[in-house]
Design a protein around this motif. Sequence first.
Motif, PDB file in Angstrom:
ATOM      1  N   VAL A 119      30.212  32.523  37.111  1.00 30.42           N
ATOM      2  CA  VAL A 119      29.684  33.373  35.824  1.00 30.42           C
ATOM      3  C   VAL A 119      29.714  33.415  34.334  1.00 30.42           C
ATOM      4  CG1 VAL A 119      30.922  36.263  35.349  1.00 30.42           C
ATOM      5  CG2 VAL A 119      30.855  35.165  37.406  1.00 30.42           C
ATOM      6  N   THR A 120      28.606  34.002  33.306  1.00 30.20           N
ATOM      7  CA  THR A 120      28.994  33.368  31.920  1.00 30.20           C
ATOM      8  C   THR A 120      29.313  34.687  31.071  1.00 30.20           C
ATOM      9  OG1 THR A 120      27.876  31.981  31.936  1.00 30.20           O
ATOM     10  CG2 THR A 120      28.103  32.522  30.263  1.00 30.20           C
ATOM     11  N   THR A 121      30.948  34.523  30.373  1.00 25.72           N
ATOM     12  CA  THR A 121      31.182  35.700  29.913  1.00 25.72           C
ATOM     13  C   THR A 121      31.493  35.772  28.777  1.00 25.72           C
ATOM     14  OG1 THR A 121      32.671  37.497  29.790  1.00 25.72           O
ATOM     15  CG2 THR A 121      33.576  35.472  30.587  1.00 25.72           C
ATOM     16  N   ASN A 122      31.030  36.453  26.753  1.00 26.31           N
ATOM     17  CA  ASN A 122      31.640  36.241  26.014  1.00 26.31           C
ATOM     18  C   ASN A 122      32.798  36.651  25.675  1.00 26.31           C
ATOM     19  OD1 ASN A 122      28.934  35.439  25.442  1.00 26.31           O
ATOM     20  ND2 ASN A 122      27.841  36.963  25.464  1.00 26.31           N
ATOM     21  N   GLU A 123      33.512  37.448  26.614  1.00 22.05           N
ATOM     22  CA  GLU A 123      34.785  37.907  26.271  1.00 22.05           C
ATOM     23  C   GLU A 123      35.786  37.338  26.127  1.00 22.05           C
ATOM     24  OE1 GLU A 123      36.289  40.934  28.534  1.00 22.05           O
ATOM     25  OE2 GLU A 123      34.131  42.080  28.658  1.00 22.05           O
ATOM     26  N   ASP A 124      37.076  37.199  25.159  1.00 22.85           N
ATOM     27  CA  ASP A 124      38.246  36.293  25.529  1.00 22.85           C
ATOM     28  C   ASP A 124      38.899  36.106  26.362  1.00 22.85           C
ATOM     29  OD1 ASP A 124      39.567  34.467  24.806  1.00 22.85           O
ATOM     30  OD2 ASP A 124      40.840  35.618  22.579  1.00 22.85           O
ATOM     31  N   THR A 125      38.734  35.992  27.935  1.00 24.82           N
ATOM     32  CA  THR A 125      39.939  36.448  28.655  1.00 24.82           C
ATOM     33  C   THR A 125      39.746  34.956  29.507  1.00 24.82           C
ATOM     34  OG1 THR A 125      40.107  37.571  30.927  1.00 24.82           O
ATOM     35  CG2 THR A 125      37.713  36.711  30.301  1.00 24.82           C
ATOM     36  N   PRO A 126      41.388  34.737  29.581  1.00 24.28           N
ATOM     37  CA  PRO A 126      41.324  33.551  30.424  1.00 24.28           C
ATOM     38  C   PRO A 126      40.702  32.727  32.198  1.00 24.28           C
ATOM     39  CG  PRO A 126      43.843  34.732  29.798  1.00 24.28           C
ATOM     40  CD  PRO A 126      42.351  35.274  29.844  1.00 24.28           C
ATOM     41  N   THR A 127      40.705  34.347  32.771  1.00 25.83           N
ATOM     42  CA  THR A 127      40.626  34.979  33.470  1.00 25.83           C
ATOM     43  C   THR A 127      39.641  35.694  34.192  1.00 25.83           C
ATOM     44  OG1 THR A 127      42.305  35.882  34.910  1.00 25.83           O
ATOM     45  CG2 THR A 127      42.882  33.759  34.841  1.00 25.83           C
ATOM     46  N   LEU A 128      39.242  35.354  35.080  1.00 28.95           N
ATOM     47  CA  LEU A 128      38.328  36.700  35.453  1.00 28.95           C
ATOM     48  C   LEU A 128      38.258  36.920  36.906  1.00 28.95           C
ATOM     49  CD1 LEU A 128      34.196  35.327  33.977  1.00 28.95           C
ATOM     50  CD2 LEU A 128      36.235  37.764  33.382  1.00 28.95           C
ATOM     51  N   THR A 129      38.030  37.998  37.576  1.00 31.13           N
ATOM     52  CA  THR A 129      38.600  38.666  39.326  1.00 31.13           C
ATOM     53  C   THR A 129      37.231  38.630  39.761  1.00 31.13           C
ATOM     54  OG1 THR A 129      40.823  38.633  38.536  1.00 31.13           O
ATOM     55  CG2 THR A 129      40.281  39.321  40.945  1.00 31.13           C
ATOM     56  N   LEU A 130      36.895  38.226  41.084  1.00 32.06           N
ATOM     57  CA  LEU A 130      36.320  38.898  42.074  1.00 32.06           C
ATOM     58  C   LEU A 130      36.672  39.945  42.552  1.00 32.06           C
ATOM     59  CD1 LEU A 130      33.040  39.364  43.389  1.00 32.06           C
ATOM     60  CD2 LEU A 130      34.039  37.746  44.533  1.00 32.06           C
ATOM     61  N   GLY A 178      28.296  41.888  43.272  1.00 32.37           N
ATOM     62  CA  GLY A 178      29.893  42.125  42.577  1.00 32.37           C
ATOM     63  C   GLY A 178      30.516  42.657  41.908  1.00 32.37           C
ATOM     64  N   SER A 179      31.637  42.951  41.439  1.00 33.96           N
ATOM     65  CA  SER A 179      32.081  43.334  40.413  1.00 33.96           C
ATOM     66  C   SER A 179      33.004  42.746  39.851  1.00 33.96           C
ATOM     67  CB  SER A 179      32.897  44.967  40.902  1.00 33.96           C
ATOM     68  OG  SER A 179      33.220  45.184  39.843  1.00 33.96           O
ATOM     69  N   ILE A 180      33.076  42.391  38.525  1.00 33.80           N
ATOM     70  CA  ILE A 180      33.651  41.051  38.324  1.00 33.80           C
ATOM     71  C   ILE A 180      34.497  41.489  37.148  1.00 33.80           C
ATOM     72  CG2 ILE A 180      34.123  39.194  36.443  1.00 33.80           C
ATOM     73  CD1 ILE A 180      33.207  38.842  39.337  1.00 33.80           C
ATOM     74  N   ARG A 181      35.833  41.761  37.012  1.00 30.27           N
ATOM     75  CA  ARG A 181      36.765  42.444  36.189  1.00 30.27           C
ATOM     76  C   ARG A 181      37.683  40.773  35.684  1.00 30.27           C
ATOM     77  NH1 ARG A 181      38.456  47.708  37.396  1.00 30.27           N
ATOM     78  NH2 ARG A 181      37.865  48.618  38.722  1.00 30.27           N
ATOM     79  N   ASN A 182      38.077  41.253  33.887  1.00 28.91           N
ATOM     80  CA  ASN A 182      39.144  40.644  33.764  1.00 28.91           C
ATOM     81  C   ASN A 182      40.413  40.456  33.490  1.00 28.91           C
ATOM     82  OD1 ASN A 182      39.973  42.866  32.177  1.00 28.91           O
ATOM     83  ND2 ASN A 182      38.146  42.927  30.089  1.00 28.91           N
TER      84      ASN A 182
END
Length: 629
Positions: free
Chosen positions: A99-110, A264-268
């Motif tokens: 999963v690629t993101t432009n947000e500044d977040t240390p983790t992503l959660t499925l 699915g749904s990915i959260r920062n």
Amino acid sequence: MPFTKFTNLDFDQIKTSIKDYLRANSTFTDFDFEGSNFSVLIDTLAYNTYITAFNSNMIVNESFLDSATLRENVVSLARNIGYVPRSRTAAKAQVSFNVTTNEDTPTLTLQEGLVCVGSVDNTSYTFSIPDSISSNVVDGTASFNNIDIYQGTFLTKQFVVDGSLDQRFILNNSFIDTSTISVYVKGINDSGLGIEYSSVDNILEVNSTSRIYLLQEVQDEKYELLFGDGLIGKKLENNAVITVNYIVTDGEDGNGASSFSFSGSIRNANNGVIDIGSVSVITNQPSQNGSEIESIDSVKYFAPRIYSSQYRAVTSRDYEAIIKKIYPDTESVAVIGGEELDPPEFGSVSISIKPKNGTFVSDFNKQQIINKLKQYSISGINQKIIDLKVLYVEIDSSIYYNYSQVSAIESLKTKVVNSLTEYSNSVDLNSFGGRFKYSKVLQIIDNSDVSITSNITKVRIRRDLMTMINQFAQYELCFGNKFHINSDGFNIKSTGFKISIDPDTVYLTDVPNSDGKTGILSIVKPLSDGSTRVVIKSAGTVDYTKGEIKLGTVNIISTSKANNIIEVQAFPESNDVLGLKDLYLNFNISKSTINMVRDVIASGDEISGTVFARDYYTSSYSNGNLIRA
């Protein structure tokens, strides 16, 4: 007054008993029971008695595990001896994706719940996860590798504890995979979902503070949660909130999905949903091991055996019952003590498992089964799971038919094949310790159609030799049945393969020794003139009595059959073939030979039998060909 038989259950017998009773009464001595209206009253009494007797009989039958027929009653009776039937099992697949993101977040959660959609036979199935999975973001990409996804819909159910009520905690969905259930209890002073409770299937090592729950099946294949009472397990506080997560699945219908699309749904890290666009899902392992809820017959069989084992693996029956409990995908199990092996291995137990949806148990599942067995097994006994050994039974059948009674020969052949296929799925076969019954097969063939006059059927047995390509190795095949010996040889036949010392395709054959019990295994090749050249004269040994073939050190570089397999066949001394010890017996119809032969005598083409003997004669004995047909 006549003696009344209270065991009569038939309407006519009950009616006769009533008439005999009334005739014995002096008031009705001259009464016409057949021609008067009194006959209607007698019929009513007889019907009432008949229905009452029938209902009483059914009620009594439903009171015993052996005779009960309703699932609710069978499960209830099994519950009395501490047995919980296996639930549906969700088909499980393993996938990976980035999963690629432009947000500044240390983790992503499925997020838990829906992850992917897969397709099986043009039908779409949802795949979910029961718990959230987090991954670190590196250079704007989070990798979710080797994620186990379960076929089904993720659901959540909450209860609020009310101590003033006789409260039951029933999950109001059928088809739940109980292995995906997670239970959290939030007390008055707890935050979030609260504390997770563990599922147990017995009360060993459970005390008054253990945060545990028990599970039992109730009506309509639903499940009820049972919590502690303060003596066995921690008692729930009043107004505590119980949260139950679980997956409702389609069972074995979800097997076979190999292509998935991400849903699915990915959260920062701040628990905000992010837009990830298109995600490419890589399938590491297609969905498999989905199964249906345990059948009534299975519950009747295993419930008393689990009870008798007292959750201790001591006898082979104990292992059989416990393995089916901890690995629901089990179709059949063979358990052999080390003392029965050749050579003996004291202090060990060899286990062979036939899964429902495949041939072999994966290394991961083997390790899982061994780990779970340790809590049941006796200290000092080592368990090992060996790969399935399949003994195939094939037939070469010449079936004679009356031509005047047949419209299409292929239709007749199809009838025979269908009858044999039905027998191949019977309890006699497809199991460890199974038995191929020759006389029954002959009868099945003859009874397939009225036009069939007779059949001459020969039996052969086969094992598939899994070779190690381009490696020097030794091989051993055990058939578990005594071989028939033809003194001229050609008792052992194989499909073709190539070895490092000869460029041509070669085959296995045998030459019996003078003792009539053993023989020499040779590697040979046929020549264009019909003769045979020996490539390796003494390549191994054959024990005709034990039904064993040992191939010495040889470097096999390729095989004629796919998957690096050499099919090795022999002729059994007895046409009744046994699946001995760890051999799984399989009646292989697809590799059998079915020949439809015109019966010229029965068809009226000739009377003397001269043409029959010359053109339609079939030998009842094995052939002397070198190559396996």
